[in-house]
Design a protein around this motif. Structure first.
Motif, PDB file in Angstrom:
ATOM      1  N   GLY A  17       0.825  -1.201   0.000  1.00  0.00           N
ATOM      2  CA  GLY A  17       0.000   0.000   0.000  1.00  0.00           C
ATOM      3  C   GLY A  17       0.860   1.252   0.000  1.00  0.00           C
ATOM      4  O   GLY A  17       2.084   1.201   0.152  1.00  0.00           O
ATOM      5  N   GLY A  18       0.207   2.377  -0.199  1.00  0.00           N
ATOM      6  CA  GLY A  18       0.919   3.637  -0.189  1.00  0.00           C
ATOM      7  C   GLY A  18       0.059   4.765  -0.701  1.00  0.00           C
ATOM      8  O   GLY A  18      -1.150   4.614  -0.882  1.00  0.00           O
ATOM      9  N   SER A  19       0.695   5.901  -0.943  1.00  0.00           N
ATOM     10  CA  SER A  19       0.013   7.087  -1.446  1.00  0.00           C
ATOM     11  C   SER A  19       0.456   7.365  -2.874  1.00  0.00           C
ATOM     12  O   SER A  19       1.660   7.444  -3.132  1.00  0.00           O
ATOM     13  N   VAL A  20      -0.499   7.508  -3.769  1.00  0.00           N
ATOM     14  CA  VAL A  20      -0.202   7.756  -5.170  1.00  0.00           C
ATOM     15  C   VAL A  20      -1.153   8.819  -5.703  1.00  0.00           C
ATOM     16  O   VAL A  20      -2.156   9.150  -5.066  1.00  0.00           O
ATOM     17  N   GLN A  21      -0.838   9.307  -6.893  1.00  0.00           N
ATOM     18  CA  GLN A  21      -1.704  10.275  -7.553  1.00  0.00           C
ATOM     19  C   GLN A  21      -2.673   9.550  -8.483  1.00  0.00           C
ATOM     20  O   GLN A  21      -2.413   8.415  -8.909  1.00  0.00           O
TER      21      GLN A  21
ATOM     22  N   GLY B  67      -4.403   8.019 -11.564  1.00  0.00           N
ATOM     23  CA  GLY B  67      -3.820   7.521 -12.797  1.00  0.00           C
ATOM     24  C   GLY B  67      -2.612   6.627 -12.596  1.00  0.00           C
ATOM     25  O   GLY B  67      -2.199   5.935 -13.542  1.00  0.00           O
ATOM     26  N   GLU B  68      -2.046   6.636 -11.406  1.00  0.00           N
ATOM     27  CA  GLU B  68      -0.871   5.804 -11.136  1.00  0.00           C
ATOM     28  C   GLU B  68      -1.282   4.386 -10.763  1.00  0.00           C
ATOM     29  O   GLU B  68      -2.472   4.059 -10.683  1.00  0.00           O
ATOM     30  N   SER B  69      -0.256   3.552 -10.524  1.00  0.00           N
ATOM     31  CA  SER B  69      -0.492   2.131 -10.247  1.00  0.00           C
ATOM     32  C   SER B  69       0.150   1.704  -8.938  1.00  0.00           C
ATOM     33  O   SER B  69       1.106   2.325  -8.473  1.00  0.00           O
ATOM     34  N   LEU B  70      -0.400   0.654  -8.363  1.00  0.00           N
ATOM     35  CA  LEU B  70       0.176   0.000  -7.194  1.00  0.00           C
ATOM     36  C   LEU B  70      -0.077  -1.487  -7.308  1.00  0.00           C
ATOM     37  O   LEU B  70      -1.072  -1.906  -7.921  1.00  0.00           O
ATOM     38  N   THR B  71       0.803  -2.278  -6.693  1.00  0.00           N
ATOM     39  CA  THR B  71       0.593  -3.717  -6.595  1.00  0.00           C
ATOM     40  C   THR B  71       0.596  -4.116  -5.126  1.00  0.00           C
ATOM     41  O   THR B  71       1.567  -3.863  -4.418  1.00  0.00           O
ATOM     42  N   LEU B  72      -0.505  -4.708  -4.701  1.00  0.00           N
ATOM     43  CA  LEU B  72      -0.606  -5.223  -3.340  1.00  0.00           C
ATOM     44  C   LEU B  72      -0.248  -6.702  -3.330  1.00  0.00           C
ATOM     45  O   LEU B  72      -0.556  -7.427  -4.277  1.00  0.00           O
ATOM     46  N   SER B  73       0.368  -7.128  -2.244  1.00  0.00           N
ATOM     47  CA  SER B  73       0.704  -8.542  -2.068  1.00  0.00           C
ATOM     48  C   SER B  73       0.162  -9.025  -0.739  1.00  0.00           C
ATOM     49  O   SER B  73       0.110  -8.267   0.235  1.00  0.00           O
ATOM     50  N   CYS B  74      -0.203 -10.288  -0.715  1.00  0.00           N
ATOM     51  CA  CYS B  74      -0.694 -10.923   0.500  1.00  0.00           C
ATOM     52  C   CYS B  74       0.026 -12.258   0.619  1.00  0.00           C
ATOM     53  O   CYS B  74      -0.194 -13.159  -0.198  1.00  0.00           O
ATOM     54  N   ASN B  75       0.882 -12.355   1.631  1.00  0.00           N
ATOM     55  CA  ASN B  75       1.649 -13.572   1.822  1.00  0.00           C
ATOM     56  C   ASN B  75       0.955 -14.466   2.841  1.00  0.00           C
ATOM     57  O   ASN B  75       0.581 -14.008   3.924  1.00  0.00           O
ATOM     58  N   SER B  76       0.805 -15.731   2.499  1.00  0.00           N
ATOM     59  CA  SER B  76       0.114 -16.685   3.356  1.00  0.00           C
ATOM     60  C   SER B  76       1.104 -17.588   4.085  1.00  0.00           C
ATOM     61  O   SER B  76       2.156 -17.932   3.552  1.00  0.00           O
ATOM     62  N   SER B  77       0.708 -17.997   5.309  1.00  0.00           N
ATOM     63  CA  SER B  77       1.554 -18.892   6.097  1.00  0.00           C
ATOM     64  C   SER B  77       1.385 -20.344   5.678  1.00  0.00           C
ATOM     65  O   SER B  77       2.153 -21.206   6.113  1.00  0.00           O
ATOM     66  N   ILE B  78       0.363 -20.608   4.850  1.00  0.00           N
ATOM     67  CA  ILE B  78       0.155 -21.975   4.397  1.00  0.00           C
ATOM     68  C   ILE B  78       0.112 -22.017   2.872  1.00  0.00           C
ATOM     69  O   ILE B  78       0.063 -20.989   2.209  1.00  0.00           O
TER      70      ILE B  78
ATOM     71  N   LEU C 125      -0.874 -13.948  -2.851  1.00  0.00           N
ATOM     72  CA  LEU C 125      -1.990 -13.397  -3.614  1.00  0.00           C
ATOM     73  C   LEU C 125      -1.646 -11.946  -3.932  1.00  0.00           C
ATOM     74  O   LEU C 125      -1.182 -11.218  -3.047  1.00  0.00           O
ATOM     75  N   SER C 126      -1.860 -11.534  -5.166  1.00  0.00           N
ATOM     76  CA  SER C 126      -1.508 -10.174  -5.560  1.00  0.00           C
ATOM     77  C   SER C 126      -2.705  -9.449  -6.165  1.00  0.00           C
ATOM     78  O   SER C 126      -3.641 -10.079  -6.655  1.00  0.00           O
ATOM     79  N   LEU C 127      -2.622  -8.125  -6.122  1.00  0.00           N
ATOM     80  CA  LEU C 127      -3.640  -7.282  -6.756  1.00  0.00           C
ATOM     81  C   LEU C 127      -2.913  -6.154  -7.481  1.00  0.00           C
ATOM     82  O   LEU C 127      -2.348  -5.267  -6.830  1.00  0.00           O
ATOM     83  N   GLN C 128      -2.912  -6.216  -8.794  1.00  0.00           N
ATOM     84  CA  GLN C 128      -2.343  -5.152  -9.605  1.00  0.00           C
ATOM     85  C   GLN C 128      -3.431  -4.111  -9.823  1.00  0.00           C
ATOM     86  O   GLN C 128      -4.496  -4.427 -10.359  1.00  0.00           O
ATOM     87  N   MET C 129      -3.152  -2.890  -9.430  1.00  0.00           N
ATOM     88  CA  MET C 129      -4.145  -1.815  -9.521  1.00  0.00           C
ATOM     89  C   MET C 129      -3.611  -0.730 -10.451  1.00  0.00           C
ATOM     90  O   MET C 129      -2.591  -0.102 -10.136  1.00  0.00           O
TER      91      MET C 129
ATOM     92  N   GLN D 240      -4.092  -7.909   8.199  1.00  0.00           N
ATOM     93  CA  GLN D 240      -4.236  -6.721   9.020  1.00  0.00           C
ATOM     94  C   GLN D 240      -4.629  -5.497   8.197  1.00  0.00           C
ATOM     95  O   GLN D 240      -5.018  -4.466   8.752  1.00  0.00           O
ATOM     96  N   GLY D 241      -4.515  -5.604   6.886  1.00  0.00           N
ATOM     97  CA  GLY D 241      -4.888  -4.516   6.006  1.00  0.00           C
ATOM     98  C   GLY D 241      -3.712  -3.637   5.634  1.00  0.00           C
ATOM     99  O   GLY D 241      -2.721  -3.530   6.365  1.00  0.00           O
ATOM    100  N   THR D 242      -3.814  -3.023   4.470  1.00  0.00           N
ATOM    101  CA  THR D 242      -2.808  -2.072   4.007  1.00  0.00           C
ATOM    102  C   THR D 242      -3.530  -0.872   3.401  1.00  0.00           C
ATOM    103  O   THR D 242      -4.486  -1.018   2.645  1.00  0.00           O
ATOM    104  N   GLN D 243      -3.062   0.324   3.760  1.00  0.00           N
ATOM    105  CA  GLN D 243      -3.738   1.551   3.333  1.00  0.00           C
ATOM    106  C   GLN D 243      -3.319   1.938   1.918  1.00  0.00           C
ATOM    107  O   GLN D 243      -2.127   1.970   1.601  1.00  0.00           O
ATOM    108  N   VAL D 244      -4.307   2.264   1.111  1.00  0.00           N
ATOM    109  CA  VAL D 244      -4.076   2.826  -0.219  1.00  0.00           C
ATOM    110  C   VAL D 244      -4.753   4.191  -0.257  1.00  0.00           C
ATOM    111  O   VAL D 244      -5.943   4.314   0.029  1.00  0.00           O
ATOM    112  N   THR D 245      -3.974   5.210  -0.600  1.00  0.00           N
ATOM    113  CA  THR D 245      -4.505   6.567  -0.682  1.00  0.00           C
ATOM    114  C   THR D 245      -4.211   7.133  -2.062  1.00  0.00           C
ATOM    115  O   THR D 245      -3.056   7.111  -2.511  1.00  0.00           O
TER     116      THR D 245
END
Length: 112
Positions: free
Chosen positions: A9-13, A15-26, A78-82, A104-109
């Protein structure tokens, strides 16, 4: 119990892009349903995208054509390309395994 850790997560303007990742213990190849949800203050969590072990993918209407959900079984991630992010995409993003285990969640602004 599955432990899920989101990152990216993070702060972007707009039109920009972000990729979220979710790492699993199993091993996520054993998880039937995984998904990304998002939540803004005072609202319920809403589905962003989901993926089943049979390959079926569902996207929320507001993100179709802009977001892509993928699984990397080898990395248990698990990933999410935005892409083309909009201010209305601002939220805390959560990943879930089978709708019972949550990260726990990740903030996207997204703002100018």
């Amino acid at each position: 119990q599955v432990q899920l850790v989101e990152s990216g997560g993070g702060s972007v303007q707009p039109g920009e892009s972000l990729t979220l990742s979710c790492n699993s213990s199993i091993d996520i190849s054993q998880i039937y349903y995984m998904a990304w949800f998002r939540q803004t203050s005072g609202e319920e969590r809403k589905l962003v995208a989901s993926i089943r072990s049979n390959g079926k993918i569902v996207y929320g209407d507001s993100v179709k054509g802009r977001f892509t959900i993928t699984k990397d079984n080898g990395k248990n991630t698990l990933s999410l390309q935005m892409n083309n992010l909009k201010p209305e995409d601002t939220a805390v993003y959560y990943c879930t395994a089978d709708g019972h285990n949550w990260g726990q969640g990740t903030q996207v602004t997204v703002s100018t």
